[in-house]
Design a protein around this motif. Sequence first.
Motif, PDB file in Angstrom:
ATOM      1  N   LEU A  42     -11.755   6.813   8.672  1.00  0.00           N
ATOM      2  CA  LEU A  42     -10.976   6.288   7.820  1.00  0.00           C
ATOM      3  C   LEU A  42     -11.461   5.069   7.028  1.00  0.00           C
ATOM      4  N   ASP A  43     -11.978   4.013   7.828  1.00  0.00           N
ATOM      5  CA  ASP A  43     -12.634   2.901   7.029  1.00  0.00           C
ATOM      6  C   ASP A  43     -13.878   3.215   6.173  1.00  0.00           C
ATOM      7  N   LEU A  44     -14.653   4.053   6.700  1.00  0.00           N
ATOM      8  CA  LEU A  44     -15.766   4.507   5.739  1.00  0.00           C
ATOM      9  C   LEU A  44     -15.266   5.452   4.465  1.00  0.00           C
ATOM     10  N   LEU A  45     -14.178   6.296   4.737  1.00  0.00           N
ATOM     11  CA  LEU A  45     -13.586   7.043   3.478  1.00  0.00           C
ATOM     12  C   LEU A  45     -12.999   6.155   2.453  1.00  0.00           C
ATOM     13  N   GLY A  46     -12.438   5.002   3.004  1.00  0.00           N
ATOM     14  CA  GLY A  46     -11.872   4.050   2.228  1.00  0.00           C
ATOM     15  C   GLY A  46     -13.170   3.460   1.197  1.00  0.00           C
ATOM     16  N   GLU A  47     -14.221   2.980   1.949  1.00  0.00           N
ATOM     17  CA  GLU A  47     -15.262   2.564   0.990  1.00  0.00           C
ATOM     18  C   GLU A  47     -15.835   3.586   0.006  1.00  0.00           C
ATOM     19  N   ASP A  48     -15.738   4.778   0.674  1.00  0.00           N
ATOM     20  CA  ASP A  48     -16.161   5.682  -0.421  1.00  0.00           C
ATOM     21  C   ASP A  48     -15.430   5.890  -1.844  1.00  0.00           C
ATOM     22  N   LEU A  49     -14.014   5.850  -1.157  1.00  0.00           N
ATOM     23  CA  LEU A  49     -12.872   5.958  -2.485  1.00  0.00           C
ATOM     24  C   LEU A  49     -13.038   4.927  -3.551  1.00  0.00           C
ATOM     25  N   THR A  50     -13.367   3.562  -3.046  1.00  0.00           N
ATOM     26  CA  THR A  50     -13.585   2.442  -3.535  1.00  0.00           C
ATOM     27  C   THR A  50     -14.674   2.455  -4.458  1.00  0.00           C
ATOM     28  N   ALA A  51     -15.863   3.140  -4.408  1.00  0.00           N
ATOM     29  CA  ALA A  51     -17.056   3.137  -4.911  1.00  0.00           C
ATOM     30  C   ALA A  51     -16.805   4.301  -5.974  1.00  0.00           C
ATOM     31  N   LEU A  52     -16.034   5.349  -5.768  1.00  0.00           N
ATOM     32  CA  LEU A  52     -15.696   6.224  -6.953  1.00  0.00           C
ATOM     33  C   LEU A  52     -15.221   5.958  -8.317  1.00  0.00           C
ATOM     34  N   GLY A  53     -14.573   5.008  -8.115  1.00  0.00           N
ATOM     35  CA  GLY A  53     -13.972   4.640  -9.623  1.00  0.00           C
ATOM     36  C   GLY A  53     -12.853   5.539 -10.021  1.00  0.00           C
ATOM     37  N   ASP A  54     -12.325   6.406  -9.256  1.00  0.00           N
ATOM     38  CA  ASP A  54     -11.182   7.558  -9.689  1.00  0.00           C
ATOM     39  C   ASP A  54      -9.966   6.782 -10.240  1.00  0.00           C
ATOM     40  N   PRO A  55      -9.145   7.385 -11.324  1.00  0.00           N
ATOM     41  CA  PRO A  55      -8.097   6.693 -11.684  1.00  0.00           C
ATOM     42  C   PRO A  55      -7.140   6.665 -10.618  1.00  0.00           C
ATOM     43  N   ARG A  56      -7.040   7.849  -9.625  1.00  0.00           N
ATOM     44  CA  ARG A  56      -6.218   7.977  -8.565  1.00  0.00           C
ATOM     45  C   ARG A  56      -6.496   7.165  -7.445  1.00  0.00           C
ATOM     46  N   GLN A  57      -7.658   6.358  -7.578  1.00  0.00           N
ATOM     47  CA  GLN A  57      -8.075   5.381  -6.335  1.00  0.00           C
ATOM     48  C   GLN A  57      -6.914   4.873  -5.824  1.00  0.00           C
ATOM     49  N   GLN A  58      -6.202   3.945  -6.437  1.00  0.00           N
ATOM     50  CA  GLN A  58      -5.408   3.135  -5.729  1.00  0.00           C
ATOM     51  C   GLN A  58      -4.236   3.864  -5.140  1.00  0.00           C
ATOM     52  N   ARG A  59      -3.727   4.745  -5.561  1.00  0.00           N
ATOM     53  CA  ARG A  59      -2.815   5.546  -4.746  1.00  0.00           C
ATOM     54  C   ARG A  59      -3.378   6.288  -3.665  1.00  0.00           C
ATOM     55  N   MET A  60      -4.674   6.681  -3.684  1.00  0.00           N
ATOM     56  CA  MET A  60      -5.166   7.194  -2.551  1.00  0.00           C
ATOM     57  C   MET A  60      -5.567   6.070  -1.625  1.00  0.00           C
ATOM     58  N   LEU A  61      -6.226   5.023  -1.844  1.00  0.00           N
ATOM     59  CA  LEU A  61      -6.157   3.751  -0.858  1.00  0.00           C
ATOM     60  C   LEU A  61      -4.856   3.442  -0.316  1.00  0.00           C
ATOM     61  N   LYS A  62      -3.724   3.400  -0.905  1.00  0.00           N
ATOM     62  CA  LYS A  62      -2.494   3.230  -0.401  1.00  0.00           C
ATOM     63  C   LYS A  62      -2.018   4.019   0.944  1.00  0.00           C
ATOM     64  N   LYS A  63      -2.260   5.394   0.345  1.00  0.00           N
ATOM     65  CA  LYS A  63      -2.000   6.293   1.446  1.00  0.00           C
ATOM     66  C   LYS A  63      -3.057   6.160   2.636  1.00  0.00           C
ATOM     67  N   LEU A  64      -4.295   5.956   2.438  1.00  0.00           N
ATOM     68  CA  LEU A  64      -5.027   5.735   3.487  1.00  0.00           C
ATOM     69  C   LEU A  64      -4.844   4.552   4.217  1.00  0.00           C
ATOM     70  N   GLY A  65      -4.480   3.451   3.737  1.00  0.00           N
ATOM     71  CA  GLY A  65      -4.214   2.212   4.401  1.00  0.00           C
ATOM     72  C   GLY A  65      -2.819   2.387   5.188  1.00  0.00           C
ATOM     73  N   THR A  66      -1.926   3.233   4.862  1.00  0.00           N
ATOM     74  CA  THR A  66      -0.879   3.598   5.686  1.00  0.00           C
ATOM     75  C   THR A  66      -1.372   4.361   7.081  1.00  0.00           C
ATOM     76  N   ILE A  67      -2.300   5.165   6.829  1.00  0.00           N
ATOM     77  CA  ILE A  67      -2.773   6.245   8.064  1.00  0.00           C
ATOM     78  C   ILE A  67      -3.533   4.912   8.923  1.00  0.00           C
ATOM     79  N   GLN A  68      -4.344   4.201   8.318  1.00  0.00           N
ATOM     80  CA  GLN A  68      -4.847   3.329   9.157  1.00  0.00           C
ATOM     81  C   GLN A  68      -4.167   2.616   9.780  1.00  0.00           C
ATOM     82  N   LYS A  69      -2.777   1.968   9.457  1.00  0.00           N
ATOM     83  CA  LYS A  69      -1.790   1.033  10.095  1.00  0.00           C
ATOM     84  C   LYS A  69      -1.340   1.724  11.282  1.00  0.00           C
ATOM     85  N   GLU A  70      -0.916   3.032  10.934  1.00  0.00           N
ATOM     86  CA  GLU A  70      -0.430   3.811  11.947  1.00  0.00           C
ATOM     87  C   GLU A  70      -1.465   3.940  13.190  1.00  0.00           C
TER      88      GLU A  70
END
Length: 237
Positions: A42-70
């Motif tokens: 999940l940490d590695l996936l977060g790094e990949d998403l950050t590098a993409l620069g996709d407009p949906r990036q923030q929404r995806m990172l937020k969901k990813l962060g929720t999974i990481q916390k759990e």
Amino acid sequence: MTNSAQPDSDQHWRKQYAEIATLAGGLAHEIRNPLSTIRLNLDLLGEDLTALGDPRQQRMLKKLGTIQKECLRLENVLNAFLQFARAGEIELHEADLADVVRDFIEFYQPEAEQAAIIVSPHLASSLPRVKLDPNLMRQVLVNLARNAQQAMTEGGTLNLLTYADGERVCLDVIDTGSGIKPQALDKIFDVFYSTRPGGSGLGLPTVRKIVEAHGGTIDCQSEPGRGTRFTLSFPAA
């Protein structure tokens, strides 16, 4: 007849308990290992998403962060469960309880300073020696100190007292925190009972299990708004 049957019954119960604890500990290990792998990916996936620069990036990172916390919360529960499962596995050595407390204070002091907590030791000299497992006693003190820390959100004082009481050697852990409500006081040593959101409910049950494995007792007195006192009592060696 009754007297001879009782030791056999106790031995059978201890054997069953040891088997259950071993199975539970093994199961927790089997869950924790893949969970660690999931968190790493999940940490590695977060790094990949950050590098993409996709407009949906923030929404995806937020969901990813929720999974990481759990995942982290589950890891913390598993770690607490493993501590509980191993709490009865003790290696006893004669020791001075005051020395064990001094070692703990040196370990805990930096964390206490960050939380604006003053650690105030009152350690009696020439105490009778007790049979302790130093590592498990460190775990007891850490759990009690962090329990007190959570009750002193704006800082406070943690008093640690050692003294002799007849044939017993005692340790009082006293905080100046928010205290425990009367309706909760009878439940604090129950497994999985917690007054703190996100708590595992295994900290104080683990403390009691370790203390009792040493042939000791633990008692709690508390008053809302005035703090809490835990009294641990051990037989002299």
